[in-house]
Design an enzyme around this catalytic site. Sequence first.
Site, PDB file in Angstrom:
ATOM      1  N   GLU A 151      -3.424   5.006   2.371  1.00  0.00           N
ATOM      2  CA  GLU A 151      -3.721   4.854   0.942  1.00  0.00           C
ATOM      3  C   GLU A 151      -5.216   4.724   0.770  1.00  0.00           C
ATOM      4  O   GLU A 151      -5.845   3.869   1.377  1.00  0.00           O
ATOM      5  CB  GLU A 151      -3.072   3.577   0.400  1.00  0.00           C
ATOM      6  N   ASP A 183      -4.822  -6.578  -8.517  1.00  0.00           N
ATOM      7  CA  ASP A 183      -5.406  -6.914  -7.226  1.00  0.00           C
ATOM      8  C   ASP A 183      -5.975  -8.320  -7.142  1.00  0.00           C
ATOM      9  O   ASP A 183      -6.514  -8.852  -8.107  1.00  0.00           O
ATOM     10  CB  ASP A 183      -6.508  -5.913  -6.873  1.00  0.00           C
ATOM     11  N   TYR A 215       7.687   1.979  -2.837  1.00  0.00           N
ATOM     12  CA  TYR A 215       6.784   0.884  -2.502  1.00  0.00           C
ATOM     13  C   TYR A 215       7.418  -0.402  -3.042  1.00  0.00           C
ATOM     14  O   TYR A 215       7.518  -0.600  -4.240  1.00  0.00           O
ATOM     15  CB  TYR A 215       5.442   1.160  -3.186  1.00  0.00           C
TER      16      TYR A 215
END
Lengths: 261, 401
Positions: free
Chosen positions: A49, A60, A174
């Site tokens: 990635e 994040d 994911y």
Amino acid sequence: MNRFEQSFKLLNEYNGKAFVPYMMAGDGGLECLVERLVLLEKFGAAAIEVGVPFSDPVADGPTIQSAGIRALKNKTTLKGIITELAKAREVVTIPIIMMTYLNPIYAYGIDAFAQDIQTVGVDGCIIPDLPLEEEDIIAPQLADAQVELIRLVTPASPLERITEIAGRGKGFLYAVTVKGITGTRNLFDNDLNEFLKAVKKLSPIPVLAGFGISNEEQIKELTKNCDGVVVGSKIVELFDRNNLHEMEKLMAVFKQGVKIV
Amino acid sequence: MITYTLPNEKGHFGIFGGRLVPETLMKAVLELEQAYDNAKKDASFQAEIDRLLKEYVGRETPLYFAENLSRHAGGANIYLKREDLNHTGAHKINNAIGQALLAVRMGKKKIVAETGAGQHGVATATVCALLNLECIIFMGEEDIKRQALNVFRMELLGAKVVSVTSGSATLKDAVNEALRYWVANVDDTHYLLGSVMGPHPFPTMVRDFQSVIGKETKEQFKLRNSSLPDAVVACIGGGSNAMGIFYPFIEDEEVSLYGIEAAGQGVDTEYHAASLTKGKPGVLHGALMYLLQNDDGQIQEAHSISAGLDYPGVGPEHSHLKEVGRAKYFSITDEEALEAFQLLSKLEGIIPALESAHAIAFAVKLASEMKESQNIVVCLSGRGDKDVETVKARLKGGEGK
């Protein structure tokens, strides 16, 4: 057979498990992107990635936020990253996945983005702020360009929703293993195992666990119930500290008969 | 009369809005939408809001004919909708009451909110004190320094103020941190967003809670003049006081709607907050909207003397109203706002918030170009006590921002 299917078929020497590292493009300078991708493939990555820095990365945690700020200070742009990835494609054989928030794509132009990343040989795209309900904004263009949209499911997603999301994808699914942002850890192992088991059962494509995964024990525990892991903050941190030995050791976790000390 | 029914079921206003949030938040966002839809149909919910707005906030707020200001402008009559007279001194509490009651209804125990200057933080902390909810306010490190008194106010009210050091350490980063906190704590926490922004249903819900401003204005104006005003003027940061006063007038095409952004040091400098005037559509904080950004899609910092307008985006509904031309958007510089701040203080004995001073400055210009038989309503969104120090520093030098 696309690069995802190829890569996941070749995992026999890794006990059938995929290790997918995440790195922030432009952290340490964009000129070292190709070199780092080659290194990650050599260390046994099943796919990589490549993160695109964004000023406001809401999904994040501190490690990736800081890496993004460093990359932006280095004047990293989406355009620059795509140019480097064209060079990378000549030497890297495993799938390359771009992870980017929607706004840099929107500013680049959605049609142009889909076409350009296809041209340079990007295999997939993860957009953390693009839920199922809003996919129409870019999914058709990515499908036309045969770039896989990698979708996320989380412990907060209801089962019907997981089924719906899993059914749409081709590359891999994911599975976010925290209620929170990257680099955190806040679920009990038991809840997590139950979640991964449920996702694995519902998903017709490989399931990779990600967010907050940083050591060998976690990886071994999690992959009892899924097909591999995505490791982000830890890889970013190791690149930043230039600790390649520890990175190689961590990425060898699935390798049979290999012990790096 | 036109018909206006936006947003659609996905929370889109034309191309703007939507729910562009991480999957981790989708369950919470969908739950919130469901809970809000149910609450809207429940008369007891609205009755409780109305009771608190009347008995606790002090509504309705007056519609005041500013005769001296009108004479000074020399043209149309200027009326002020006095949101500065609300408890806590601004319109922010209208929304805080609505959302906090909804949170209680949803069984949430904790409220998280962002704040820039601290007005929304104070309103949220106030309502949390009233309803016995735990309250966590994210505020940029820079803003904490600039607004120390509001930090103390929030703490007095029992809130925990968390300093945000990431990014530019201002309002947009406080929103990022509040969103991150919400992602990790969705089970027991409601995010009490302070403006008409963020993912659906926030822009609609905040507009609805704030539309009490426009509803009252319309009735008060009709009662007095048996007609509608010719123009409505409001300042725009995220855009909640403007959406609140605009919304009940959207279908009345004969009423011109003017949203006034902060031009800071000028829209041709790098130091302004004029997202609609100088920005481009893009995605931030869960919605597609006009944003200040560079060519590569990185969000830029906003600048204004008024901390409440210091946000690089503007609500999706304003973005749409601009696109279809139903509302017009202009900007006013720091200097012009400072002049209006003093003008209203001297002429009417009303010290406006620096945010609202932007609307006053534009209204004076507009009035001078209109006929004496015409009428303008300005949303005076907040009172200026909080800005007195800033203004003093600017006018007399010495300590200040």
